[in-house]
Write a protein that holds these residues in place. Sequence first.
Motif, PDB file in Angstrom:
ATOM      1  N   GLU A  73       0.827  -1.202   0.000  1.00  0.00           N
ATOM      2  CA  GLU A  73       0.000   0.000   0.000  1.00  0.00           C
ATOM      3  C   GLU A  73       0.866   1.259   0.000  1.00  0.00           C
ATOM      4  OE1 GLU A  73      -3.033   2.352   3.054  1.00  0.00           O
ATOM      5  OE2 GLU A  73      -2.230   0.403   3.618  1.00  0.00           O
ATOM      6  N   LEU A  74       1.987   1.216   0.717  1.00  0.00           N
ATOM      7  CA  LEU A  74       2.798   2.409   0.904  1.00  0.00           C
ATOM      8  C   LEU A  74       3.703   2.751  -0.283  1.00  0.00           C
ATOM      9  CD1 LEU A  74       3.890   2.092   4.631  1.00  0.00           C
ATOM     10  CD2 LEU A  74       1.908   3.273   3.678  1.00  0.00           C
ATOM     11  N   LYS A  75       4.147   1.738  -1.023  1.00  0.00           N
ATOM     12  CA  LYS A  75       5.074   1.996  -2.137  1.00  0.00           C
ATOM     13  C   LYS A  75       4.527   3.003  -3.148  1.00  0.00           C
ATOM     14  CE  LYS A  75       8.052  -2.058  -2.233  1.00  0.00           C
ATOM     15  NZ  LYS A  75       8.473  -3.240  -2.983  1.00  0.00           N
ATOM     16  N   PRO A  76       3.304   2.817  -3.671  1.00  0.00           N
ATOM     17  CA  PRO A  76       2.812   3.803  -4.645  1.00  0.00           C
ATOM     18  C   PRO A  76       2.582   5.183  -4.028  1.00  0.00           C
ATOM     19  CG  PRO A  76       1.152   2.100  -4.238  1.00  0.00           C
ATOM     20  CD  PRO A  76       2.387   1.693  -3.518  1.00  0.00           C
ATOM     21  N   GLN A  77       2.218   5.226  -2.756  1.00  0.00           N
ATOM     22  CA  GLN A  77       2.019   6.514  -2.106  1.00  0.00           C
ATOM     23  C   GLN A  77       3.347   7.242  -1.930  1.00  0.00           C
ATOM     24  OE1 GLN A  77      -0.193   5.416   1.419  1.00  0.00           O
ATOM     25  NE2 GLN A  77      -2.134   5.796   0.395  1.00  0.00           N
ATOM     26  N   CYS A  78       4.385   6.516  -1.532  1.00  0.00           N
ATOM     27  CA  CYS A  78       5.702   7.119  -1.379  1.00  0.00           C
ATOM     28  C   CYS A  78       6.215   7.613  -2.733  1.00  0.00           C
ATOM     29  CB  CYS A  78       6.682   6.127  -0.750  1.00  0.00           C
ATOM     30  SG  CYS A  78       8.267   6.858  -0.299  1.00  0.00           S
ATOM     31  N   THR A  79       5.992   6.841  -3.765  1.00  0.00           N
ATOM     32  CA  THR A  79       6.380   7.256  -5.108  1.00  0.00           C
ATOM     33  C   THR A  79       5.645   8.538  -5.502  1.00  0.00           C
ATOM     34  OG1 THR A  79       6.830   4.979  -5.757  1.00  0.00           O
ATOM     35  CG2 THR A  79       6.446   6.553  -7.534  1.00  0.00           C
ATOM     36  N   GLY A  80       4.370   8.628  -5.166  1.00  0.00           N
ATOM     37  CA  GLY A  80       3.599   9.837  -5.452  1.00  0.00           C
ATOM     38  C   GLY A  80       4.146  11.053  -4.719  1.00  0.00           C
ATOM     39  N   LEU A  81       4.567  10.866  -3.474  1.00  0.00           N
ATOM     40  CA  LEU A  81       5.159  11.967  -2.713  1.00  0.00           C
ATOM     41  C   LEU A  81       6.486  12.403  -3.334  1.00  0.00           C
ATOM     42  CD1 LEU A  81       4.453  10.668   0.917  1.00  0.00           C
ATOM     43  CD2 LEU A  81       3.251  12.517  -0.280  1.00  0.00           C
ATOM     44  N   LEU A  82       7.306  11.421  -3.720  1.00  0.00           N
ATOM     45  CA  LEU A  82       8.592  11.725  -4.344  1.00  0.00           C
ATOM     46  C   LEU A  82       8.395  12.429  -5.682  1.00  0.00           C
ATOM     47  CD1 LEU A  82      10.467   8.397  -3.530  1.00  0.00           C
ATOM     48  CD2 LEU A  82      10.870  10.642  -2.481  1.00  0.00           C
ATOM     49  N   ASP A  83       7.418  11.959  -6.475  1.00  0.00           N
ATOM     50  CA  ASP A  83       7.130  12.575  -7.767  1.00  0.00           C
ATOM     51  C   ASP A  83       6.679  14.033  -7.625  1.00  0.00           C
ATOM     52  OD1 ASP A  83       7.792  10.241  -9.058  1.00  0.00           O
ATOM     53  OD2 ASP A  83       5.721   9.592  -9.404  1.00  0.00           O
ATOM     54  N   ALA A  84       6.068  14.337  -6.451  1.00  0.00           N
ATOM     55  CA  ALA A  84       5.617  15.705  -6.196  1.00  0.00           C
ATOM     56  C   ALA A  84       6.732  16.587  -5.645  1.00  0.00           C
ATOM     57  CB  ALA A  84       4.435  15.682  -5.220  1.00  0.00           C
ATOM     58  N   GLY A  85       7.917  16.002  -5.477  1.00  0.00           N
ATOM     59  CA  GLY A  85       9.063  16.781  -5.035  1.00  0.00           C
ATOM     60  C   GLY A  85       9.308  16.770  -3.542  1.00  0.00           C
ATOM     61  N   LEU A  86       8.550  15.959  -2.802  1.00  0.00           N
ATOM     62  CA  LEU A  86       8.774  15.877  -1.355  1.00  0.00           C
ATOM     63  C   LEU A  86       9.886  14.876  -1.060  1.00  0.00           C
ATOM     64  CD1 LEU A  86       5.117  15.778   0.042  1.00  0.00           C
ATOM     65  CD2 LEU A  86       6.547  17.753  -0.482  1.00  0.00           C
ATOM     66  N   SER A  87      10.541  15.069   0.068  1.00  0.00           N
ATOM     67  CA  SER A  87      11.570  14.120   0.524  1.00  0.00           C
ATOM     68  C   SER A  87      10.880  13.104   1.429  1.00  0.00           C
ATOM     69  CB  SER A  87      12.648  14.855   1.317  1.00  0.00           C
ATOM     70  OG  SER A  87      13.285  15.810   0.508  1.00  0.00           O
ATOM     71  N   ALA A  88      10.811  11.846   0.962  1.00  0.00           N
ATOM     72  CA  ALA A  88      10.082  10.827   1.706  1.00  0.00           C
ATOM     73  C   ALA A  88      10.783   9.486   1.558  1.00  0.00           C
ATOM     74  CB  ALA A  88       8.654  10.707   1.202  1.00  0.00           C
ATOM     75  N   GLU A  89      10.554   8.632   2.541  1.00  0.00           N
ATOM     76  CA  GLU A  89      11.074   7.260   2.465  1.00  0.00           C
ATOM     77  C   GLU A  89      10.178   6.340   3.283  1.00  0.00           C
ATOM     78  OE1 GLU A  89      14.896   6.539   4.183  1.00  0.00           O
ATOM     79  OE2 GLU A  89      14.390   7.481   6.082  1.00  0.00           O
ATOM     80  N   ILE A  90      10.265   5.051   2.965  1.00  0.00           N
ATOM     81  CA  ILE A  90       9.549   4.027   3.721  1.00  0.00           C
ATOM     82  C   ILE A  90      10.546   3.369   4.671  1.00  0.00           C
ATOM     83  CG2 ILE A  90       8.287   1.843   3.618  1.00  0.00           C
ATOM     84  CD1 ILE A  90       7.381   2.636   0.804  1.00  0.00           C
ATOM     85  N   VAL A  91      10.168   3.305   5.934  1.00  0.00           N
ATOM     86  CA  VAL A  91      11.015   2.624   6.931  1.00  0.00           C
ATOM     87  C   VAL A  91      10.234   1.528   7.603  1.00  0.00           C
ATOM     88  CG1 VAL A  91      12.540   4.562   7.336  1.00  0.00           C
ATOM     89  CG2 VAL A  91      10.518   4.324   8.720  1.00  0.00           C
TER      90      VAL A  91
END
Length: 91
Positions: A73-91
């Motif tokens: 569930e989190l992978k596509p959301q994290c990708t969406g955040l990164l694509d929007a220019g935010l600094s994000a990661e899954i831990v």
Amino acid sequence: MSTKEQILEEVLVEEQVGLNNEIIVYNDDVNTFDHVINTLVRVCNHTSEQAEQCSLIIHYKGKCTVKTGGLDELKPQCTGLLDAGLSAEIV
């Protein structure tokens, strides 16, 4: 402990283990509050209030857990955040 209780306990442990992933968004000097808020609403399905609170935590604390859940569930959301220019990661 009965068999029924033992099975229920095993299921609860499996559910907890599966939800240990988090998306963390980090503060930066580039994105505006409005952009972060709008992105969290769009990508992570936050309410406006949730997104605003997260953006303030990100700004003042340097990071914030914005979503928890299963990795699928989190992978596509994290990708969406990164694509929007935010600094994000899954831990």
